[in-house]
Structure formats: C-alpha cells, structure tokens
Design an enzyme around this catalytic site. Structure first.
Site, mmCIF file in Angstrom:
data_model
loop_
_atom_site.group_PDB
_atom_site.id
_atom_site.type_symbol
_atom_site.label_atom_id
_atom_site.label_comp_id
_atom_site.label_asym_id
_atom_site.label_seq_id
_atom_site.Cartn_x
_atom_site.Cartn_y
_atom_site.Cartn_z
ATOM 1 N N GLY A 1 0.973 -0.945 0.018
ATOM 2 C CA GLY A 1 -0.463 0.170 0.014
ATOM 3 C C GLY A 1 0.921 1.327 0.382
ATOM 4 O O GLY A 1 1.984 1.194 -0.290
ATOM 5 N N THR B 1 -2.112 -2.870 7.485
ATOM 6 C CA THR B 1 -1.272 -2.319 5.961
ATOM 7 C C THR B 1 -2.109 -0.777 5.964
ATOM 8 O O THR B 1 -1.906 0.466 6.162
ATOM 9 C CB THR B 1 -1.488 -3.098 4.908
ATOM 10 N N HIS C 1 -1.094 1.126 9.219
ATOM 11 C CA HIS C 1 0.198 1.615 8.738
ATOM 12 C C HIS C 1 0.292 2.909 7.973
ATOM 13 O O HIS C 1 0.916 4.694 8.187
ATOM 14 C CB HIS C 1 0.972 0.619 8.311
ATOM 15 N N GLU C 2 -0.350 2.883 6.629
ATOM 16 C CA GLU C 2 -1.121 3.884 5.032
ATOM 17 C C GLU C 2 -1.712 5.193 5.840
ATOM 18 O O GLU C 2 -1.829 6.416 5.393
ATOM 19 C CB GLU C 2 -1.177 3.648 3.764
ATOM 20 N N HIS D 1 0.569 7.687 7.746
ATOM 21 C CA HIS D 1 1.691 8.446 6.680
ATOM 22 C C HIS D 1 0.422 9.750 6.401
ATOM 23 O O HIS D 1 0.980 10.638 6.472
ATOM 24 C CB HIS D 1 1.736 7.566 5.437
ATOM 25 N N HIS E 1 8.321 6.901 8.571
ATOM 26 C CA HIS E 1 8.584 5.875 9.202
ATOM 27 C C HIS E 1 9.412 6.175 10.450
ATOM 28 O O HIS E 1 10.389 7.672 10.433
ATOM 29 C CB HIS E 1 9.796 4.958 8.332
ATOM 30 N N THR F 1 9.766 7.155 19.967
ATOM 31 C CA THR F 1 9.885 5.998 18.779
ATOM 32 C C THR F 1 11.174 6.349 18.830
ATOM 33 O O THR F 1 12.389 7.310 18.345
ATOM 34 C CB THR F 1 9.319 6.680 17.930
ATOM 35 N N ASP G 1 1.766 -8.250 10.332
ATOM 36 C CA ASP G 1 0.562 -7.333 10.924
ATOM 37 C C ASP G 1 0.149 -8.126 12.152
ATOM 38 O O ASP G 1 0.134 -7.252 13.506
ATOM 39 C CB ASP G 1 -0.674 -8.228 10.148
#
Ligand code: ZN
Length: 385
Positions: A166, A201, A204-205, A208, A214, A232, A266
C-alpha cells in the site's frame, strides 16, 4: 516526486523478486516532525468518514463488503489501542501504548448528501495494475474519483504490481484529487493474505496520511535520521518480514518494532506513541482540520417521496433485544453499527411481519432498507436494556 516514486517502485519490484515477499509500504516523501507537537487534549476525539473505492480487474480483487467492514474495525481497534496481543509489547514500551482518540466510520452520506454505503466499485478497463498510478484516482481515466478530501478519507483498494502492500499521501503533498490511501486488495481488511492479514497495512498508511513517517526517518534506514519524535527510539531496521519476539536493538537502543509505523508483520504490530498521537492531532488541527466538521457519517433522513409508497416499519424502537419489522417481499434490511462501520444483521422481508431476536449491545444503530441493491430508506434504532 512521481519519478522518484517510479524509481522506488522499480527498486521495490527488484527487492520483491529477490525476497519473494510483499514490500511493506510504497510511501516516500514526508518529513520529520519539525518540533515535538503540543500534547493533544485528553478529550480530543474525532470520527473520520471513510469512502472505499474498489477498482478491480479480476473478480477476486472485488472484495466483499465484509472485508471493508473488518478494515474499519481494525482501524478503530488500532487507533484505540484495543485487542493488543498479550506479551507483544515489552514492559519497557508498555507506558507508551496510546489511545489516539481518532476513530473511523464508513460514510453514510455522499458528497451530495445522498445516502451511501461508503463503498464504490468499478471494474476498470485499465490493463496495467492500477495501484500507484495516477489513473486510479480519476473516473474518466479508468479509476474512481476521490470524494472531497476535506470531508472524507479516500481509500482506494486495488491491485499493485510487484506486491507493494500500500501507499499514502502525506498532508499537503498531493493534489486533492489524489489525496488518500491506496491498499493492495489482498492486504485490505481482516482475513487477507498472511502475514499482512489483520488490516494493519491500512493502519500504517493512514498513519502517513495523518502526518507520521517511518521511525527511521524520511529516507533509507540510518541512525543519522529520525522521525523527529523522542518517544520512538532511533532505529535503522525496518523489520520487514519479521516478527521479533525478543527485544531488538539498533543505533544502540531497543527498537519499538511493534510500532505501527515499522514494516513488521501484522500480528506483531500493536501501538502508536503519545507523540505520534500528538503529531496526528496537529494534522487534524492543521491541514486536515475540516474533517472535524464533516457530515460524511451523519444520519440521512429519507423523505417520503424518495422512499415511495411501499411501507416498511420497525418496532418497538428503542428495543431491548427483540424487534418486529415489516416490508415488501424482496426488501433487504441491514443493521449497522455506524461507529464501528460494521454490518451487524442482514434480514430479508417477505411481506409478513417478522420478529427478530438480536444480541446487539446497548447503543444506536442505523437500519438501512434496500431494494434491488438500492437504499430506499434508513432510520436510527436504539437498543436499551
Ligand atoms: Zn510506510
């Protein structure tokens, strides 16, 4: 940017050809947080209306509604820090597990204010894999047009070449027509293809899309760059194709490999941090602030003229575990938990009144009446015990 992405895509395909597995993320660009964002208020909560555009070539790419509902559920669980597997987050990182206050619903109103399921489908005439192409975002080019990104999160589900799982657009980095998230159909929702079969997925996207990069920074993984967030840890490993069950280190410190912004499998991703929450809220209070007043998930009353003359009724409302309904033969009745974007019940009418016992928990639901696949009415239903 597009040239860079094409080069990256080619590089990813080469990588995939040698590793034999999917490339976790096609996102490039973005930038580290310029400064540690101001903490978001604990009472902050938003429900972001989502529209899912399914652009398919082969029938298996035309994923069922149930997979879409399961993806909304996975998003809500991840952003609420729910259902974290026991033992996945080391003690060291437990204090950083964060409920972001961000939630998602499948749109119930389209941009013109009409009732919608929040899911659009099209068999595309495109012969190339639509994922990552400009065509995907335009109906006249073979894809599906975005809905106003000031009011909706647009998610395109389609096939990517080279096994890329993705990609997403960073805030203020794409034209509005192309703003959103794209996911390879196999990795959308729960029950897809392992090891990306839990809907992470998309989590995560969407990270963004809300301004996260990241943990290793905007470029290739290196200890010289960072995401700009102090909670982080500095890292130079992606954990692509891995599921560390011990504490792993890079750049001299333990890595938070179970953070959603890594490339971990995942089953091994579990958390956002407080500063990731704050940065996403900085986006929601900044470039994406119009989402806070979107009516994309508002209840849509249907007028008598739109409904036609066929009667349908549901009673009692509120109810405590049992209701009656009555509608013409051929009418399908669907009951949605809108907050979770999930279909809870689907019933068929046969002209006679029917009694339904249900196990729905207390709350508000939307009942949708469909004929020939078209929404002909909807109403709220409350469950109170
Ligand atoms: Zn990514």
């Amino acid at each position: 940017m597009r040239e860079t992405m094409v080069l990256l895509a080619i590089a990813f395909q080469l990588l995939v050809a040698t590793s034999g597995s999917a490339q976790r993320c096609g996102f490039s660009g973005g930038r580290p947080a310029a400064e540690v964002p101001a903490p978001s208020l604990p009472e902050d909560e938003i429900v972001i209306p989502v529209v899912v555009h399914i652009v398919w070539q082969q029938p298996e790419e035309n994923i069922p509604d149930a997979r879409v509902f399961s993806q909304i559920e996975a998003l809500n669980e991840a952003f609420a820090a729910q259902n974290i597997p026991d033992g996945l987050v080391p003690n060291l990182f437990q204090p950083f597990i964060t409920d972001t206050g961000i939630r998602f619903c499948l749109a119930t109103r389209d941009p013109e204010g009409n009732p919608t399921t929040g899911i659009e489908r099209r068999q595309t005439p495109l012969t190339i894999a639509p994922g990552g192409t400009q065509e995907l975002h335009y109906t006249e080019l073979g894809g599906l047009d975005a809905w106003d990104p000031d009011r909706y999160l647009n998610i395109w589900v389609t096939r990517f070449a080279g096994g890329i799982t993705g990609t997403a657009t960073f805030p203020e980095e794409a034209p509005p027509q192309e703003d959103g998230v794209e996911i390879h159909y196999e990795f959308f929702g729960k029950g897809g293809t392992p090891p990306y079969d839990r809907g992470i997925t998309t989590v995560h996207e969407v990270g963004h899309w809300l301004g996260l990069i990241h943990p290793w920074g905007p470029g290739e993984p290196t200890c010289d760059e960072d995401d700009g967030l102090s909670d982080t840890p500095l890292s130079e490993v992606t954990y692509q194709g891995e599921c560390p069950f011990w504490l792993v280190f890079s750049c001299g410190t333990p890595d938070m490999s179970m953070n959603f912004m890594y490339y971990t499998d995942d089953a091994c991703m579990a958390m956002f941090t407080p500063q990731q929450r704050d940065l996403m809220w900085a986006t929601l209070n900044g470039p994406r602030s119009s989402l806070k007043t979107s009516d994309g998930c508002a209840f849509t009353p249907v007028s008598t003229e739109e409904v036609g003359t066929s009667p349908f009724r549901l009673w009692p409302n509120p109810n405590a575990g049992r209701f009656w309904f009555e509608a013409d033969t051929g009418t399908v009745v669907e009951v949605y938990d809108v907050a979770m974007g999930r279909l809870m019940l689907r019933l068929s009418a046969n002209a006679a009144r029917k009694q339904v016992a249900h196990g729905l928990s207390n709350g508000t639901y939307v009942v949708v009446w469909l004929r020939d696949g078209r929404i002909v009415g909807r109403q709220r239903m409350s469950v109170l015990r």
